[in-house]
Design an enzyme around this catalytic site. Structure first.
Site, mmCIF file in Angstrom:
data_model
loop_
_atom_site.group_PDB
_atom_site.id
_atom_site.type_symbol
_atom_site.label_atom_id
_atom_site.label_comp_id
_atom_site.label_asym_id
_atom_site.label_seq_id
_atom_site.Cartn_x
_atom_site.Cartn_y
_atom_site.Cartn_z
ATOM 1 N N HIS A 128 66.588 102.500 -44.811
ATOM 2 C CA HIS A 128 66.569 103.961 -44.901
ATOM 3 C C HIS A 128 67.577 104.590 -43.942
ATOM 4 C CE1 HIS A 128 64.516 107.914 -45.551
ATOM 5 N NE2 HIS A 128 64.969 108.143 -44.328
ATOM 6 N N GLU A 129 67.547 104.175 -42.689
ATOM 7 C CA GLU A 129 68.440 104.789 -41.696
ATOM 8 C C GLU A 129 69.897 104.403 -41.933
ATOM 9 O OE1 GLU A 129 67.419 107.082 -39.875
ATOM 10 O OE2 GLU A 129 65.267 106.790 -40.167
ATOM 11 N N HIS B 15 71.449 106.611 -44.472
ATOM 12 C CA HIS B 15 71.831 107.919 -43.920
ATOM 13 C C HIS B 15 73.253 107.881 -43.356
ATOM 14 C CE1 HIS B 15 68.335 110.279 -44.584
ATOM 15 N NE2 HIS B 15 67.538 109.648 -43.750
ATOM 16 N N CYS C 112 65.829 112.005 -50.648
ATOM 17 C CA CYS C 112 65.754 112.140 -52.100
ATOM 18 C C CYS C 112 64.536 112.967 -52.496
ATOM 19 C CB CYS C 112 65.673 110.749 -52.740
ATOM 20 S SG CYS C 112 65.584 110.776 -54.544
#
Length: 421
Positions: A325-326, A329, A336
């Site tokens: 996830h990070e 980014h 989302c």
């Protein structure tokens, strides 16, 4: 975050848009009409002959237009309809199943604007792989075209040459000392960091992944504090994001750095704890897994989950979730709002851990454009590493993720992208 607020009707517009005459078609018809008039004037023919020639030339003109500008197939019409979500799906780059896979984002159009909350009836092809948000928020949307434009505009004002060159390496940087059970962890011949490297290599296919030596944070100018309730040391996350790249000697402008810390992180003085954070500008991210979120306390005892003392399936799931996830980014992907997706925003650890491990079609399109990987090969590699983890540390979340990967592979390996079973 690279997010643009768009008009609520931007997606709904495509659903009922009318066929429009382009400037080219208008000029073409005007040119042909001019030829008609010129021909009649020069020949001096009568009205009957004039009408006959007009009809004949009109038939020739329309036949030429149909030959030169053939009608779009159903697949092409769908691809044109969802360009606002996933961009252009060139048939030279994507085969039919791959195009149909990205076209699963089409259901977002029917879930936007005035169509929110409608009854979709029988389970659709999309819902078997991706669950659409219902309703889809009208703000903070980031489609593929928006992401691409934001990245290209951002490259004009920042030193981010990766918009023009493929990314080189993702560096995993251990921060501080880790307990013995972390150092002694083995999954086959893989240490914990080797396992994270294998997963990152599959998730971010096309990008090299390297593990760096531990970095002693006590010798670095990071702002720290001790939590007023737990008394544990915490590091200001913004200090790590802005300074960590300076301490990676191999790092270049095309590379990313992800710090992995056992020490707790905090985002600001008024906030308690943060699991991870990323900086697109600094090309860095950091995550911590030293303990669970301190929700409530009774004296010196935590009323909830204790500190981590061993690696199990839930801890591995958490690490993989936050790492992917990070890092996304750093590629400029915003949270989302279209599907249940790995890039969904979360306000608590329990919420974050209940979200999918993988990307929806819109977010996948962004990452695929940035790295240029083959989606089928990427899913095969992810299935391999997830199966290895599930074999030794079984969890329901990982089992569901493996089944989902198998469904995606089945869909992508059919000749025409038919519905999966």
């Amino acid at each position: 975050m690279l997010v643009e607020r768009i008009c609520p009707s931007n997606l709904h517009f495509l659903k009922n848009r009318r066929r429009m005459w382009t400037p080219f078609s208008l000029l073409y018809r005007l040119f042909v009409l001019t030829l008609y008039v010129a021909f009649v004037y020069l020949v001096g023919c009568g009205y009957v002959i004039f009408v006959g020639y007009c009809v004949l030339l009109f038939i020739i003109m329309e036949f030429s237009r149909l030959v030169l500008c053939r009608r779009k197939t159903t697949l092409e019409k769908r691809a044109h309809r969802v360009r606002v979500l996933v961009g252009s799906l060139d048939s030279a780059k994507f085969d039919v199943p791959m195009r149909k896979f990205f076209l699963l984002s089409e259901e977002c159009i029917g879930s936007s604007g005035t169509d929110q909350g409608g009854d979709r009836g029988k389970e659709s092809e999309t819902e078997r792989l991706f669950r659409v948000k219902d309703p889809i928020p009208l703000v903070d949307r980031q489609t593929f075209p928006q992401w691409k434009v934001a990245i290209e505009i951002g490259s004009l004002f920042t030193s981010l040459p990766w918009t023009k060159k493929r990314h080189r390496t993702l560096f995993l940087q251990p921060l501080g000392e880790f307990p013995d059970f972390i150092r002694n962890f083995r999954l086959g011949d893989k240490t914990l960091f080797n396992l994270l490297k294998a997963f990152a290599s599959a998730f971010f296919a096309g990008m090299g992944v390297e593990i760096l030596d531990e970095l002693n944070v006590d010798n670095l100018p990071f702002t720290t504090r001790h939590h007023k309730v737990t008394g544990k040391k915490q590091i200001l996350v913004s200090d790590i994001l802005t300074k960590i790249t300076r301490h990676v000697t191999k790092h270049s402008k095309n590379d990313f750095v992800v710090g992995i810390s056992w020490t707790d992180l905090y985002p600001s003085e008024d906030l308690n704890f943060v699991l991870g954070e990323a900086s697109y500008k600094d090309r860095s991210a950091v995550l911590s897994f030293g303990r669970f979120e301190p929700r409530t306390y009774k004296g010196n005892e935590i009323d909830g989950d204790p500190d981590i003392t061993a690696i199990d399936g839930q801890i591995l799931w958490r690490l993989l979730k936050v790492l992917s996830h990070e890092t996304c980014h750093i590629f400029g992907l915003a949270h989302c709002v279209f599907f249940d997706c790995a890039m969904n925003e979360s306000s608590a650890i329990e919420e974050a851990m209940s979200q999918p491990l993988f990307l929806c079609p819109i977010c996948l399109r962004k990452l695929q454009h940035a790295l240029g990987f083959d989606v089928r090969s990427r899913y095969r590699d992810l299935h391999s590493i997830c199966s290895l983890i599930q074999l030794h540390f079984p969890t329901k979340q990982m089992a569901d993720a493996i089944v989902w990967l198998e469904k995606c592979s089945m869909f992508l390996n059919t000749l025409d992208g038919r519905d999966i079973v």
